[in-house]
Design a protein around this motif. Structure first.
Motif, PDB file in Angstrom:
ATOM      1  N   UNK A 186       0.828  -1.205   0.000  1.00  0.00           N
ATOM      2  CA  UNK A 186       0.000   0.000   0.000  1.00  0.00           C
ATOM      3  C   UNK A 186       0.865   1.258   0.000  1.00  0.00           C
ATOM      4  N   UNK A 187       1.851   1.302   0.863  1.00  0.00           N
ATOM      5  CA  UNK A 187       2.704   2.485   0.988  1.00  0.00           C
ATOM      6  C   UNK A 187       3.608   2.707  -0.220  1.00  0.00           C
ATOM      7  N   UNK A 188       3.867   1.666  -0.990  1.00  0.00           N
ATOM      8  CA  UNK A 188       4.731   1.814  -2.164  1.00  0.00           C
ATOM      9  C   UNK A 188       4.161   2.812  -3.169  1.00  0.00           C
ATOM     10  N   UNK A 247       4.612   6.824   7.442  1.00  0.00           N
ATOM     11  CA  UNK A 247       4.828   5.466   6.946  1.00  0.00           C
ATOM     12  C   UNK A 247       5.103   4.494   8.078  1.00  0.00           C
ATOM     13  N   UNK A 248       5.915   4.929   9.028  1.00  0.00           N
ATOM     14  CA  UNK A 248       6.232   4.079  10.185  1.00  0.00           C
ATOM     15  C   UNK A 248       4.994   3.848  11.051  1.00  0.00           C
ATOM     16  N   UNK A 257      -3.911   8.389   9.143  1.00  0.00           N
ATOM     17  CA  UNK A 257      -2.584   8.413   8.512  1.00  0.00           C
ATOM     18  C   UNK A 257      -2.728   8.547   7.003  1.00  0.00           C
ATOM     19  N   UNK A 258      -3.635   7.776   6.439  1.00  0.00           N
ATOM     20  CA  UNK A 258      -3.831   7.804   4.991  1.00  0.00           C
ATOM     21  C   UNK A 258      -4.285   9.179   4.509  1.00  0.00           C
ATOM     22  N   UNK A 289      -3.010  13.926   1.342  1.00  0.00           N
ATOM     23  CA  UNK A 289      -2.780  15.373   1.240  1.00  0.00           C
ATOM     24  C   UNK A 289      -1.382  15.646   0.692  1.00  0.00           C
ATOM     25  N   UNK A 290      -0.381  14.954   1.220  1.00  0.00           N
ATOM     26  CA  UNK A 290       0.981  15.124   0.715  1.00  0.00           C
ATOM     27  C   UNK A 290       1.069  14.800  -0.769  1.00  0.00           C
TER      28      UNK A 290
END
Length: 126
Positions: free
Chosen positions: A13-15, A41-42, A65-66, A71-72
């Motif tokens: 997912x984070x990739x 991410x952590x 977090x998501x 937003x970023x």
């Protein structure tokens, strides 16, 4: 790029966020924002692997977090002219603040609107 419906792990997912943003530029110009990204991410990985939390607690935290990662991603689109961005500290503050209403705004609601009932709004605050 992997299809969202095929994501099986936090890393998969984070990739997406690693690929969606040109982080080498962000690190140079916005080091505090990059540190926030790394921390998010952590936090995501930690919450994903946390087995003692209740489902809704974990979902609420992951959505929070998501929202910040989304937003970023919107701020640092690859074709964006970064010279017109705000200061690093202000950007971090905006990301942290705007997570409270991100999903409402994403569907066209205002920040002053009541939080709708639905899983995607678990991290929202009025």
């Amino acid at each position: 790029m992997m299809e969202l419906k095929n994501v099986q792990t936090a890393e998969e997912y984070l990739s997406y966020y690693e690929e969606a943003i040109e982080w080498t530029q962000v690190v140079k110009t916005f080091p505090k924002t990059y540190a926030l990204y790394q921390d998010l991410g952590e936090q995501f990985r930690k919450e994903y692997h946390q087995t003692s939390n209740k489902f809704f607690h974990s979902l609420r935290k992951l959505l929070e977090i998501d929202a910040q990662l989304q937003i970023l991603t919107q701020v640092f689109q690859r074709d964006f002219d970064w010279r017109f961005l705000m200061e690093d500290e202000d950007l971090v503050e905006m990301v942290i603040h705007d997570k409270q209403s991100f999903y409402r705004e994403n569907v066209g609601l205002r920040t002053t609107d009541q939080v709708p009932w639905g899983l995607m709004y678990l991290s929202e605050q009025n």
